[in-house]
Write a protein that holds these residues in place. Sequence first.
Motif, short mmCIF file in Angstrom:
data_model
loop_
_atom_site.label_atom_id
_atom_site.label_comp_id
_atom_site.label_asym_id
_atom_site.label_seq_id
_atom_site.Cartn_x
_atom_site.Cartn_y
_atom_site.Cartn_z
N SER A 142 15.76 -69.72 -57.34
CA SER A 142 15.72 -70.40 -56.04
C SER A 142 14.84 -71.64 -56.12
O SER A 142 13.79 -71.62 -56.75
N LYS A 172 19.66 -76.30 -58.40
CA LYS A 172 21.06 -75.99 -58.70
C LYS A 172 22.03 -76.79 -57.83
O LYS A 172 22.97 -77.40 -58.33
N SER A 173 21.80 -76.76 -56.52
CA SER A 173 22.69 -77.47 -55.60
C SER A 173 22.60 -78.97 -55.78
O SER A 173 23.61 -79.68 -55.67
N THR A 174 21.41 -79.46 -56.05
CA THR A 174 21.25 -80.89 -56.31
C THR A 174 22.06 -81.30 -57.53
O THR A 174 22.78 -82.30 -57.50
N ALA A 191 24.65 -79.70 -58.78
CA ALA A 191 26.07 -79.56 -58.43
C ALA A 191 26.57 -80.78 -57.67
O ALA A 191 27.65 -81.30 -57.94
N ASN A 192 25.76 -81.26 -56.72
CA ASN A 192 26.14 -82.44 -55.95
C ASN A 192 26.21 -83.69 -56.82
O ASN A 192 27.11 -84.53 -56.66
N ILE A 205 32.72 -78.01 -54.86
CA ILE A 205 31.60 -77.11 -55.15
C ILE A 205 31.72 -75.86 -54.28
O ILE A 205 32.03 -75.95 -53.09
N HIS A 230 29.07 -73.03 -53.16
CA HIS A 230 27.68 -72.59 -53.17
C HIS A 230 27.68 -71.08 -52.92
O HIS A 230 28.20 -70.62 -51.89
N ASP A 266 25.55 -69.18 -51.88
CA ASP A 266 24.91 -68.83 -50.60
C ASP A 266 25.91 -68.75 -49.45
O ASP A 266 25.66 -68.09 -48.44
N ASP A 267 27.05 -69.42 -49.60
CA ASP A 267 28.08 -69.38 -48.56
C ASP A 267 28.89 -68.08 -48.59
O ASP A 267 29.77 -67.88 -47.75
N ASP A 327 27.57 -72.85 -57.85
CA ASP A 327 26.13 -72.80 -58.08
C ASP A 327 25.52 -71.64 -57.31
O ASP A 327 25.98 -71.31 -56.22
N GLY A 328 24.52 -71.02 -57.92
CA GLY A 328 23.82 -69.94 -57.24
C GLY A 328 22.94 -69.14 -58.19
O GLY A 328 23.11 -69.18 -59.41
#
Length: 167
Positions: free
Chosen positions: A9, A13-15, A17-18, A33, A35, A37-38, A83-84
Amino acid sequence: MLIGIGGVSRSGKSTLANLLVTYFRKNGKKAIIFHQDDFVFPETEIPKVRDKTDWESPSSIDHDLLFELVEEFNTRFEVVIVDGLFAFYDENLNDLYDKRLFVKISKRSFFIRKVADNRWGYIPTWFVDHIWKSFLKYGNDKNIKGDYITVSGEDEFDMEKVRKYVD
């Protein structure tokens, strides 16, 4: 191409991926992408630890739904990124990846970033420690099957290294 991005966490990761989806789209590729978390279950279905919802448990994620959608979109897009924290936990999904990236940060950086993260309000220190322990148990790079590269999430990403790997 299907790309998995894992790490603890607040590691970036999300950065990453973007940044990758932007890179692929600028180069004329159809990219999307997912995520992880979704894909969390409703809070009432997620286990608790000391009366707090344990978002850091693999059983908090609907892995079957994520796998189903990734499989479907992988036929409609040129690049699909997942990502996750548990990106490499589900064996079915892990087996599908063409490329795997693991974002690594130090325990100290994780603690600093997580304590500063006030999106969900105050997080007790014991729970931040629990998040790190869950990462070591379920999300670390020992769960990755297949080739992968490790990238540092401490500062800016080495995008040249990442691009060489995914191109």
